[in-house]
Design a protein around this motif. Structure first.
Motif, PDB file in Angstrom:
ATOM      1  N   VAL A 166      52.733  34.970 109.858  1.00  0.00           N
ATOM      2  CA  VAL A 166      54.065  34.875 109.270  1.00  0.00           C
ATOM      3  C   VAL A 166      54.169  33.572 108.499  1.00  0.00           C
ATOM      4  CG1 VAL A 166      55.059  33.791 111.326  1.00  0.00           C
ATOM      5  CG2 VAL A 166      56.543  35.062 109.764  1.00  0.00           C
ATOM      6  N   ASN A 167      54.884  33.617 107.384  1.00  0.00           N
ATOM      7  CA  ASN A 167      55.171  32.409 106.615  1.00  0.00           C
ATOM      8  C   ASN A 167      56.338  31.662 107.238  1.00  0.00           C
ATOM      9  OD1 ASN A 167      53.788  32.454 103.597  1.00  0.00           O
ATOM     10  ND2 ASN A 167      53.972  34.499 104.469  1.00  0.00           N
ATOM     11  N   PHE A 168      56.329  30.335 107.103  1.00  0.00           N
ATOM     12  CA  PHE A 168      57.476  29.556 107.554  1.00  0.00           C
ATOM     13  C   PHE A 168      57.754  28.418 106.589  1.00  0.00           C
ATOM     14  CE2 PHE A 168      59.525  26.003 109.743  1.00  0.00           C
ATOM     15  CZ  PHE A 168      60.703  26.627 110.149  1.00  0.00           C
ATOM     16  N   SER A 169      59.023  28.305 106.200  1.00  0.00           N
ATOM     17  CA  SER A 169      59.486  27.206 105.359  1.00  0.00           C
ATOM     18  C   SER A 169      60.644  26.515 106.059  1.00  0.00           C
ATOM     19  CB  SER A 169      59.942  27.729 103.986  1.00  0.00           C
ATOM     20  OG  SER A 169      60.718  26.761 103.311  1.00  0.00           O
ATOM     21  N   GLN A 170      60.453  25.268 106.412  1.00  0.00           N
ATOM     22  CA  GLN A 170      61.526  24.476 107.019  1.00  0.00           C
ATOM     23  C   GLN A 170      62.733  24.440 106.094  1.00  0.00           C
ATOM     24  OE1 GLN A 170      60.373  20.458 108.011  1.00  0.00           O
ATOM     25  NE2 GLN A 170      62.474  19.723 108.026  1.00  0.00           N
ATOM     26  N   MET A 171      62.480  24.273 104.800  1.00  0.00           N
ATOM     27  CA  MET A 171      63.568  24.165 103.833  1.00  0.00           C
ATOM     28  C   MET A 171      64.361  25.467 103.741  1.00  0.00           C
ATOM     29  SD  MET A 171      61.400  21.720 103.608  1.00  0.00           S
ATOM     30  CE  MET A 171      59.887  22.529 103.047  1.00  0.00           C
ATOM     31  N   GLN A 172      63.687  26.619 103.839  1.00  0.00           N
ATOM     32  CA  GLN A 172      64.384  27.898 103.819  1.00  0.00           C
ATOM     33  C   GLN A 172      65.274  28.049 105.049  1.00  0.00           C
ATOM     34  OE1 GLN A 172      65.009  30.128 101.771  1.00  0.00           O
ATOM     35  NE2 GLN A 172      65.189  32.144 102.714  1.00  0.00           N
ATOM     36  N   ALA A 173      64.746  27.658 106.210  1.00  0.00           N
ATOM     37  CA  ALA A 173      65.541  27.742 107.437  1.00  0.00           C
ATOM     38  C   ALA A 173      66.789  26.874 107.335  1.00  0.00           C
ATOM     39  CB  ALA A 173      64.689  27.328 108.637  1.00  0.00           C
ATOM     40  N   VAL A 174      66.640  25.678 106.818  1.00  0.00           N
ATOM     41  CA  VAL A 174      67.789  24.770 106.666  1.00  0.00           C
ATOM     42  C   VAL A 174      68.806  25.346 105.690  1.00  0.00           C
ATOM     43  CG1 VAL A 174      68.498  22.496 105.803  1.00  0.00           C
ATOM     44  CG2 VAL A 174      66.498  22.700 107.297  1.00  0.00           C
ATOM     45  N   SER A 175      68.326  25.942 104.592  1.00  0.00           N
ATOM     46  CA  SER A 175      69.245  26.503 103.598  1.00  0.00           C
ATOM     47  C   SER A 175      70.073  27.652 104.169  1.00  0.00           C
ATOM     48  CB  SER A 175      68.470  26.974 102.373  1.00  0.00           C
ATOM     49  OG  SER A 175      67.778  28.190 102.632  1.00  0.00           O
ATOM     50  N   LEU A 176      69.567  28.297 105.213  1.00  0.00           N
ATOM     51  CA  LEU A 176      70.293  29.382 105.864  1.00  0.00           C
ATOM     52  C   LEU A 176      71.197  28.872 106.990  1.00  0.00           C
ATOM     53  CD1 LEU A 176      67.450  32.070 106.055  1.00  0.00           C
ATOM     54  CD2 LEU A 176      69.447  32.088 104.547  1.00  0.00           C
ATOM     55  N   GLY A 177      71.270  27.559 107.141  1.00  0.00           N
ATOM     56  CA  GLY A 177      72.127  26.976 108.157  1.00  0.00           C
ATOM     57  C   GLY A 177      71.568  27.091 109.557  1.00  0.00           C
ATOM     58  N   LEU A 178      70.264  27.231 109.664  1.00  0.00           N
ATOM     59  CA  LEU A 178      69.615  27.412 110.959  1.00  0.00           C
ATOM     60  C   LEU A 178      69.120  26.089 111.534  1.00  0.00           C
ATOM     61  CD1 LEU A 178      67.435  30.518 110.010  1.00  0.00           C
ATOM     62  CD2 LEU A 178      69.479  30.544 111.461  1.00  0.00           C
ATOM     63  N   ASP A 179      68.952  26.058 112.829  1.00  0.00           N
ATOM     64  CA  ASP A 179      68.210  24.986 113.478  1.00  0.00           C
ATOM     65  C   ASP A 179      66.737  25.299 113.236  1.00  0.00           C
ATOM     66  OD1 ASP A 179      66.687  23.470 115.267  1.00  0.00           O
ATOM     67  OD2 ASP A 179      68.164  23.589 116.864  1.00  0.00           O
ATOM     68  N   TRP A 180      66.125  24.581 112.302  1.00  0.00           N
ATOM     69  CA  TRP A 180      64.770  24.956 111.902  1.00  0.00           C
ATOM     70  C   TRP A 180      63.765  24.764 113.032  1.00  0.00           C
ATOM     71  CZ3 TRP A 180      60.541  21.790 111.927  1.00  0.00           C
ATOM     72  CH2 TRP A 180      60.743  20.407 111.931  1.00  0.00           C
ATOM     73  N   HIS A 181      63.998  23.782 113.899  1.00  0.00           N
ATOM     74  CA  HIS A 181      63.123  23.614 115.059  1.00  0.00           C
ATOM     75  C   HIS A 181      63.142  24.866 115.927  1.00  0.00           C
ATOM     76  CE1 HIS A 181      64.096  19.368 114.043  1.00  0.00           C
ATOM     77  NE2 HIS A 181      62.886  19.091 114.509  1.00  0.00           N
ATOM     78  N   ALA A 182      64.347  25.388 116.178  1.00  0.00           N
ATOM     79  CA  ALA A 182      64.485  26.583 117.011  1.00  0.00           C
ATOM     80  C   ALA A 182      63.867  27.795 116.333  1.00  0.00           C
ATOM     81  CB  ALA A 182      65.963  26.829 117.315  1.00  0.00           C
ATOM     82  N   ASN A 183      64.057  27.908 115.018  1.00  0.00           N
ATOM     83  CA  ASN A 183      63.480  29.025 114.270  1.00  0.00           C
ATOM     84  C   ASN A 183      61.951  29.014 114.366  1.00  0.00           C
ATOM     85  OD1 ASN A 183      63.927  30.188 110.783  1.00  0.00           O
ATOM     86  ND2 ASN A 183      62.844  31.087 112.482  1.00  0.00           N
ATOM     87  N   TYR A 184      61.374  27.855 114.129  1.00  0.00           N
ATOM     88  CA  TYR A 184      59.913  27.734 114.153  1.00  0.00           C
ATOM     89  C   TYR A 184      59.367  27.994 115.553  1.00  0.00           C
ATOM     90  CZ  TYR A 184      55.296  25.629 113.386  1.00  0.00           C
ATOM     91  OH  TYR A 184      53.940  25.406 113.283  1.00  0.00           O
TER      92      TYR A 184
END
Length: 337
Positions: free
Chosen positions: A38-56
């Motif tokens: 799976v691809n992961f972009s910290q910046m994409q997660a942040v732009s969606l208002g997510l906790d990027w640490h939790a997403n990853y």
């Protein structure tokens, strides 16, 4: 056989094969063992208002992904000239090691996610030559920092560097070759992936420069707003379209083709937070997800990195719609597709 004649012969064979496919529906052999990532972009997660640490972390722990293609941006890492911020990437690699996952690290100017090319503000007004010098310096910093990491299996130089898509100051095949040569000089132990569009290329340029060819694979996308409504398009290509192109690359260049970007999120006219879910579902939903996975399996490729992990998590956490996440989780739980 002369190189030009070899290429001509190979292209003719592909065309003849395409005719056979059209008239007789020839199927291709499915890979016995498929690697899923799976691809992961910290910046994409942040732009969606997510906790990027939790997403990853959820991708690694809850989803069970063991292969991550890490999309990192030059403007994020070097927001100030010669000042490099690696803390977040250090954390992501440490988490990958904790969960026994492997990383493909994307480095360069054009690394994916809109606007595709991520040029720092301080570098936006300097000359092309100076920009290229700064990119090479950035690559040196990244590769030297992480080349001893046990979790990195490959580097990817740029993202679709031959495909004129996004807001990019320039495209330069010769410079890409310099980038790849630099990465290999700094870290000769790992292969370098060069990616290209799966639908609008024969992948020859990527095969000439990279050790591995990375293809994208998209099925449904937004094409524009006309007559007051949104219009979408489905690519008509059968799985054989990808298989025989990959065989052509193998024959001509002895290079393997993998899918580094399989569509498992919508392609819509704005960022997800600004698009109604009803519109998003026109290009991606649980049923389309399954169709895209089945389609991918029929291409004969054996490695697929899914594009959309941040969106699945956003649906689950912000829209209270866990269906996409659960579907991906079920897929990743299988030992073999």
């Amino acid at each position: 056989m002369h190189k030009a004649l070899k290429i001509l012969f190979a292209v003719m064979m592909v065309l003849l094969t395409a005719l056979v496919i059209i008239f007789f529906g020839v199927k291709v052999p499915q890979a016995k063992n498929i690697t899923l990532g799976v691809n992961f972009s910290q910046m994409q997660a942040v732009s969606l208002g997510l906790d990027w640490h939790a997403n990853y972390t959820a991708l690694l722990s809850d989803l069970g992904a063991k292969n991550i293609k890490l999309v990192t941006n030059w403007d994020f890492v070097e927001g100030k000239k010669d000042s490099f911020y690696f803390n977040d990437i250090d954390w992501q690699l440490a988490q990958a090691k904790k969960y026994n996952a492997k990383i493909v690290y994307v480095v360069g100017m054009k690394t994916g996610r809109w606007p595709e090319c991520h040029v720092p503000g301080w570098a936006s007004s300097i000359s092309k030559q100076d920009q290229q010098d700064e990119i090479l310096n950035y690559i040196v910093q990244v590769v030297n920092r992480y080349k001893n990491s046990s979790v990195i299996t490959a580097w990817q130089a740029e993202n679709e560097p031959f495909f004129n898509f996004g807001k990019c100051p320039w495209y330069d095949k010769n410079f890409l070759a310099k980038e790849v040569a630099l990465i290999k000089a700094l870290d000769p132990s790992r292969p370098v992936i060069v990616s290209d569009t799966g639908e609008q290329s024969l992948w020859f340029d990527a095969a000439k420069i990279g050790d591995i060819v990375g293809s994208t694979m998209y099925r449904k996308l937004w094409v524009g707003t006309y007559l007051g409504r949104q219009w979408y398009f489905s690519f008509p290509f059968p799985p054989q379209f990808y298989y025989y192109k990959a065989q052509l690359v193998k024959f001509l260049f002895n290079k393997t083709v993998i899918c580094v970007e399989l569509q498992t999120e919508p392609w819509v006219f704005d960022i997800f937070t600004q698009v109604p879910l009803s519109e998003q579902q026109k290009t991606m939903n649980p049923a389309q997800f399954k169709k895209n996975i089945e389609f991918a399996k029929q291409t004969g490729m054996d490695t697929f990195y899914l594009w959309g992990g941040e969106w699945w998590y956003w649906l689950k956490e912000k829209q209270y719609k866990p269906e996409m996440w659960n579907g991906a989780k079920e897929l990743f739980s299988k030992s073999n597709l």
